[in-house]
Design a protein around this motif. Structure first.
Motif, PDB file in Angstrom:
ATOM      1  N   PRO A  56       0.820  -1.231   0.000  1.00  0.00           N
ATOM      2  CA  PRO A  56       0.000   0.000   0.000  1.00  0.00           C
ATOM      3  C   PRO A  56       0.846   1.270   0.000  1.00  0.00           C
ATOM      4  CG  PRO A  56       0.030  -0.975   2.185  1.00  0.00           C
ATOM      5  CD  PRO A  56       0.739  -1.955   1.277  1.00  0.00           C
ATOM      6  N   TRP A  57       0.232   2.347  -0.539  1.00  0.00           N
ATOM      7  CA  TRP A  57       0.868   3.648  -0.665  1.00  0.00           C
ATOM      8  C   TRP A  57       0.186   4.664   0.252  1.00  0.00           C
ATOM      9  CZ3 TRP A  57       4.863   4.410  -4.318  1.00  0.00           C
ATOM     10  CH2 TRP A  57       5.031   3.393  -5.254  1.00  0.00           C
ATOM     11  N   THR A  58       0.941   5.697   0.584  1.00  0.00           N
ATOM     12  CA  THR A  58       0.353   6.880   1.224  1.00  0.00           C
ATOM     13  C   THR A  58       0.501   8.060   0.263  1.00  0.00           C
ATOM     14  OG1 THR A  58       0.733   6.180   3.504  1.00  0.00           O
ATOM     15  CG2 THR A  58       0.513   8.537   3.122  1.00  0.00           C
ATOM     16  N   TYR A  59      -0.608   8.678  -0.017  1.00  0.00           N
ATOM     17  CA  TYR A  59      -0.627   9.874  -0.878  1.00  0.00           C
ATOM     18  C   TYR A  59      -0.973  11.059   0.006  1.00  0.00           C
ATOM     19  CZ  TYR A  59      -1.588  12.743  -5.050  1.00  0.00           C
ATOM     20  OH  TYR A  59      -1.564  13.714  -6.031  1.00  0.00           O
ATOM     21  N   CYS A  60      -0.107  12.062   0.038  1.00  0.00           N
ATOM     22  CA  CYS A  60      -0.268  13.242   0.898  1.00  0.00           C
ATOM     23  C   CYS A  60      -0.646  14.456   0.047  1.00  0.00           C
ATOM     24  CB  CYS A  60       1.025  13.550   1.646  1.00  0.00           C
ATOM     25  SG  CYS A  60       1.733  12.162   2.555  1.00  0.00           S
ATOM     26  N   ALA A  61      -1.568  15.252   0.555  1.00  0.00           N
ATOM     27  CA  ALA A  61      -2.015  16.441  -0.188  1.00  0.00           C
ATOM     28  C   ALA A  61      -2.251  17.600   0.770  1.00  0.00           C
ATOM     29  CB  ALA A  61      -3.291  16.133  -0.962  1.00  0.00           C
ATOM     30  N   ILE A  62      -1.736  18.770   0.402  1.00  0.00           N
ATOM     31  CA  ILE A  62      -1.995  20.023   1.097  1.00  0.00           C
ATOM     32  C   ILE A  62      -2.661  20.952   0.093  1.00  0.00           C
ATOM     33  CG2 ILE A  62      -1.023  22.018   2.297  1.00  0.00           C
ATOM     34  CD1 ILE A  62       1.327  20.253   3.128  1.00  0.00           C
ATOM     35  N   GLY A  63      -3.909  21.328   0.344  1.00  0.00           N
ATOM     36  CA  GLY A  63      -4.625  22.217  -0.561  1.00  0.00           C
ATOM     37  C   GLY A  63      -4.350  23.672  -0.258  1.00  0.00           C
ATOM     38  N   SER A  64      -4.524  24.530  -1.267  1.00  0.00           N
ATOM     39  CA  SER A  64      -4.330  25.972  -1.079  1.00  0.00           C
ATOM     40  C   SER A  64      -5.345  26.743  -1.897  1.00  0.00           C
ATOM     41  CB  SER A  64      -2.910  26.389  -1.477  1.00  0.00           C
ATOM     42  OG  SER A  64      -2.657  26.093  -2.846  1.00  0.00           O
ATOM     43  N   ASP A  65      -5.580  27.986  -1.472  1.00  0.00           N
ATOM     44  CA  ASP A  65      -6.451  28.867  -2.238  1.00  0.00           C
ATOM     45  C   ASP A  65      -5.610  29.857  -3.028  1.00  0.00           C
ATOM     46  OD1 ASP A  65      -5.628  30.828  -0.415  1.00  0.00           O
ATOM     47  OD2 ASP A  65      -7.460  30.679   0.791  1.00  0.00           O
ATOM     48  N   ASN A  66      -6.259  30.779  -3.714  1.00  0.00           N
ATOM     49  CA  ASN A  66      -5.534  31.701  -4.585  1.00  0.00           C
ATOM     50  C   ASN A  66      -4.657  32.686  -3.828  1.00  0.00           C
ATOM     51  OD1 ASN A  66      -6.380  30.658  -7.018  1.00  0.00           O
ATOM     52  ND2 ASN A  66      -8.177  31.979  -7.171  1.00  0.00           N
ATOM     53  N   ALA A  67      -4.910  32.881  -2.543  1.00  0.00           N
ATOM     54  CA  ALA A  67      -4.081  33.772  -1.743  1.00  0.00           C
ATOM     55  C   ALA A  67      -2.900  33.050  -1.118  1.00  0.00           C
ATOM     56  CB  ALA A  67      -4.918  34.442  -0.652  1.00  0.00           C
ATOM     57  N   GLY A  68      -2.857  31.727  -1.239  1.00  0.00           N
ATOM     58  CA  GLY A  68      -1.767  30.961  -0.665  1.00  0.00           C
ATOM     59  C   GLY A  68      -2.052  30.384   0.705  1.00  0.00           C
ATOM     60  N   ASN A  69      -3.271  30.550   1.222  1.00  0.00           N
ATOM     61  CA  ASN A  69      -3.636  29.899   2.479  1.00  0.00           C
ATOM     62  C   ASN A  69      -3.731  28.394   2.248  1.00  0.00           C
ATOM     63  OD1 ASN A  69      -4.236  32.385   4.114  1.00  0.00           O
ATOM     64  ND2 ASN A  69      -5.733  32.670   2.469  1.00  0.00           N
ATOM     65  N   THR A  70      -3.313  27.609   3.236  1.00  0.00           N
ATOM     66  CA  THR A  70      -3.239  26.166   3.051  1.00  0.00           C
ATOM     67  C   THR A  70      -4.089  25.414   4.064  1.00  0.00           C
ATOM     68  OG1 THR A  70      -1.266  26.037   4.456  1.00  0.00           O
ATOM     69  CG2 THR A  70      -0.920  26.296   2.082  1.00  0.00           C
ATOM     70  N   THR A  71      -4.415  24.193   3.694  1.00  0.00           N
ATOM     71  CA  THR A  71      -5.091  23.267   4.591  1.00  0.00           C
ATOM     72  C   THR A  71      -4.056  22.510   5.419  1.00  0.00           C
ATOM     73  OG1 THR A  71      -5.023  21.383   3.076  1.00  0.00           O
ATOM     74  CG2 THR A  71      -6.863  22.915   2.837  1.00  0.00           C
ATOM     75  N   ALA A  72      -4.526  21.770   6.417  1.00  0.00           N
ATOM     76  CA  ALA A  72      -3.672  20.790   7.076  1.00  0.00           C
ATOM     77  C   ALA A  72      -3.364  19.666   6.092  1.00  0.00           C
ATOM     78  CB  ALA A  72      -4.367  20.239   8.312  1.00  0.00           C
ATOM     79  N   PRO A  73      -2.219  19.005   6.247  1.00  0.00           N
ATOM     80  CA  PRO A  73      -1.932  17.869   5.373  1.00  0.00           C
ATOM     81  C   PRO A  73      -2.979  16.778   5.534  1.00  0.00           C
ATOM     82  CG  PRO A  73       0.029  18.522   6.600  1.00  0.00           C
ATOM     83  CD  PRO A  73      -1.127  19.269   7.212  1.00  0.00           C
ATOM     84  N   ALA A  74      -3.357  16.177   4.420  1.00  0.00           N
ATOM     85  CA  ALA A  74      -4.290  15.054   4.434  1.00  0.00           C
ATOM     86  C   ALA A  74      -3.577  13.825   3.888  1.00  0.00           C
ATOM     87  CB  ALA A  74      -5.522  15.367   3.602  1.00  0.00           C
ATOM     88  N   ALA A  75      -3.756  12.695   4.551  1.00  0.00           N
ATOM     89  CA  ALA A  75      -3.111  11.446   4.146  1.00  0.00           C
ATOM     90  C   ALA A  75      -4.168  10.470   3.646  1.00  0.00           C
ATOM     91  CB  ALA A  75      -2.353  10.847   5.322  1.00  0.00           C
ATOM     92  N   PHE A  76      -3.885   9.841   2.506  1.00  0.00           N
ATOM     93  CA  PHE A  76      -4.810   8.889   1.911  1.00  0.00           C
ATOM     94  C   PHE A  76      -4.067   7.586   1.637  1.00  0.00           C
ATOM     95  CE2 PHE A  76      -5.961  13.182   0.721  1.00  0.00           C
ATOM     96  CZ  PHE A  76      -7.318  13.240   0.993  1.00  0.00           C
ATOM     97  N   THR A  77      -4.675   6.482   1.971  1.00  0.00           N
ATOM     98  CA  THR A  77      -4.076   5.172   1.740  1.00  0.00           C
ATOM     99  C   THR A  77      -4.561   4.609   0.409  1.00  0.00           C
ATOM    100  OG1 THR A  77      -3.873   4.688   4.082  1.00  0.00           O
ATOM    101  CG2 THR A  77      -3.862   2.810   2.581  1.00  0.00           C
ATOM    102  N   VAL A  78      -3.624   4.272  -0.455  1.00  0.00           N
ATOM    103  CA  VAL A  78      -3.933   3.614  -1.725  1.00  0.00           C
ATOM    104  C   VAL A  78      -3.555   2.146  -1.543  1.00  0.00           C
ATOM    105  CG1 VAL A  78      -3.496   3.539  -4.206  1.00  0.00           C
ATOM    106  CG2 VAL A  78      -3.429   5.723  -2.990  1.00  0.00           C
ATOM    107  N   PRO A  79      -4.515   1.222  -1.602  1.00  0.00           N
ATOM    108  CA  PRO A  79      -4.243  -0.180  -1.247  1.00  0.00           C
ATOM    109  C   PRO A  79      -3.373  -0.900  -2.264  1.00  0.00           C
ATOM    110  CG  PRO A  79      -6.470   0.053  -2.086  1.00  0.00           C
ATOM    111  CD  PRO A  79      -5.920   1.444  -1.957  1.00  0.00           C
ATOM    112  N   SER A  80      -2.955  -2.075  -1.895  1.00  0.00           N
ATOM    113  CA  SER A  80      -2.091  -2.874  -2.761  1.00  0.00           C
ATOM    114  C   SER A  80      -2.886  -3.772  -3.689  1.00  0.00           C
ATOM    115  CB  SER A  80      -1.149  -3.743  -1.914  1.00  0.00           C
ATOM    116  OG  SER A  80      -1.896  -4.570  -1.023  1.00  0.00           O
ATOM    117  N   GLY A  81      -4.152  -3.976  -3.405  1.00  0.00           N
ATOM    118  CA  GLY A  81      -4.950  -4.869  -4.230  1.00  0.00           C
ATOM    119  C   GLY A  81      -5.669  -4.166  -5.349  1.00  0.00           C
TER     120      GLY A  81
END
Length: 534
Positions: free
Chosen positions: A509-534
């Protein structure tokens, strides 16, 4: 600074491509390829793009009483096949049959790349522009399409209007029983019953993209309305429904006087969008931008256009004409978004002011304030005029720290007095710059879309973050084996460049990390998503 909160979510895998029905007509490309900041967004055919409820705006029959009243309204086709609605107009409603006919529509129907201060006057219409009046679903055999000759006027500064001249006379149109509408010299008051006639196309099946009527009410006067890079004045908020792309420029009258336009359909709050941006207008106020509810429709006024119409046509220099002639100073850039504090210190205006075309003012004065609260046409509040060299000057004052859309008003004149006819003319139509100060993090968390391809050793996941205009318009991402990837660790993140990650299922399995931002550069907290092996 607090440590970012890590959010871990197991994604739902799908083997079919997701269909986003609420935004499919106008924004599928944006969702697939990414969203850019205000001032750099891809050109759009029309701000009106929500999927309409057809029963909210029934088709008009050509022979009905309402159909006969609105034969002057029809389909405008512009460059690249852009579709809008438009209406034949005349100052008094009784034109010379030999005179070329005038057609009124939105400014963005003539050119949706116009910026905050752009004004177009008297230019040849591009090849392929056409207008079909009396564009009903049940008179197709008798419809006649006319080519466009000139763009007499177009702007998206203050109002969203264009006035076009056909390669056809009022007499030619009269043979089709098309009588021009006149224009009201005032806007509809809140509570006024309205009739909006328009030809929506987005979300409408072939063969039914013809004139429809929305029966609705003016719900409020809106002194200031902002969308994308445009600053509009004196709009009318309505509860008109059944509106989508193609409705732009649609005729709006009162229920009691359908022979006189009180405005044109201009834009709506597109369902599925968040915040303020293209397809999601917001109202200005001293306290901050006000986000309207979904499907709120706005009407742009036409009284300024009425002041420039004459019995013989259109005269921008007519005494009493209140349209902007486009002779103000030039301000660059005209709009952007920022946080109040930047890596270089407090955010500043950082605009350049240069003499504009048509006039050469040697002095310039500025003032600023919240959009919807500051009146750029009044001399009160302007600073002492400064000499304006031919090469221009910089305005670098510090911006207010509070969240809002802040407007810089810029007027030019011949001397340092801020008085006299030349200054009065400039104050009537000053140039604008705006900065949206936004210190608020996005209100939605990151999401991803994962698609599964192949079988066995060839099984692969394509993974990409999902944009949420206009709250999430950019991403920083990283990914790796689940055991060794920590989304809370800032190391390894890189800008998402609209290329999905290709992750072999056999190596998961994989971990995919994403931090979103708006047009002013404000960001979200990091979000972690698990991509399975099957």
């Amino acid at each position: 600074m607090k440590s970012p909160v890590q959010v871990r979510t197991r994604i739902r895998i799908r083997t079919r491509i997701r269909v986003r029905t609420a935004l499919a007509a106008g924004t599928a490309w944006l969702l697939a390829t990414g969203l850019t900041a205000a001032g750099a967004a891809p050109a759009q055919a029309a701000p009106l793009q929500a999927a309409p409820a057809a029963d909210a705006a029934p088709l008009l029959d050509a022979g009905s009483a309402d159909g006969r009243r609105f034969r002057a309204t029809g389909r405008l086709v512009g460059g690249g096949g852009t579709t809008c609605s438009a209406t034949v107009v005349h100052a008094g409603g009784r034109p010379d049959p030999a005179a070329k006919a005038l057609v009124l529509s939105n400014g963005h129907c003539a050119d949706d790349t116009m910026g905050t201060n752009d004004v177009v006057t008297d230019k040849a219409a591009p090849e392929g522009w056409t207008f079909t009046p009396a564009f009903f679903h049940d008179n197709v055999a008798e419809q006649k399409t006319f080519t466009m000759e000139r763009v007499l006027y177009a702007t998206m500064k203050d109002i969203d209007v264009s006035l076009l001249r056909l390669n056809a006379t009022y007499g030619d149109l009269a043979k089709l029983d098309v009588t021009p509408k006149t224009l009201a010299d005032r806007r509809p008051a809140p509570g006024t019953a309205l009739r909006a006639v328009h030809a929506p196309s987005d979300g409408i099946e072939d063969g039914r993209r013809h004139l429809r009527q929305s029966r609705c009410t003016a719900t409020a006067a809106v002194p200031a309305l902002h969308e994308h890079t445009w600053l509009w004045k004196d709009a009318t908020r309505t509860d008109c429904l059944g509106i989508s792309g193609g409705s732009s420029g649609g005729a709006v009258t009162t229920a009691g006087d359908t022979g006189r336009l009180v405005g044109m359909l201009n834009t709506i709050a597109t369902p599925g969008y968040l915040g303020c941006g293209l397809g999601r207008p917001c109202e200005g106020s001293a306290e901050g931008l006000v986000v309207p509810k979904d499907d709120t429709a706005y009407v742009t006024p036409v009284d300024a256009v009425a002041s420039c119409l004459t019995g013989s046509g259109f005269d921008l220099r007519r005494t009493g004409c209140r349209l902007d002639r486009g002779t103000q100073v030039t301000v660059t850039p005209d709009g952007r978004q920022t946080r109040s504090t930047t890596p270089d210190g407090p955010a500043r205006w950082d605009v350049r002011i240069t003499p504009g075309q048509g006039t050469r003012p040697t002095w310039v004065a500025v003032k600023s304030g919240p959009f919807g609260a500051v009146d750029c046409t009044r001399p009160e509040g302007y600073g002492t005029p400064r000499r304006l060299p031919a090469a221009g000057l910089e305005h670098t004052a510090v911006l207010p720290a509070q969240d809002n859309l802040h407007v810089l008003c810029v007027a030019g004149g011949p001397d340092a007095t801020l008085q006299g006819a030349a200054w009065a003319a400039s104050l009537a139509h000053p140039a604008y710059a705006y900065v949206r100060v936004d210190n608020t993090p996005p209100t939605v968390a990151p999401r991803i879309d994962a698609q599964h391809f192949g079988e066995g050793d060839d099984a692969t996941y394509w993974v990409r973050p999902v944009y949420a205009p206009w709250e999430l318009t950019g991403y920083q991402v990283k990914y790796g084996p689940r055991a060794g990837t920590d989304c809370a660790d800032p190391a390894g993140y890189r800008p998402y460049l609209n290329i999905p990650a290709s992750l072999k299922a056999s190596q998961g399995p994989w971990t995919y990390c994403a931090i979103g931002s708006d047009n002013a550069g404000n960001t979200t907290a990091p979000a972690a998503f698990t991509v399975p092996s099957g």
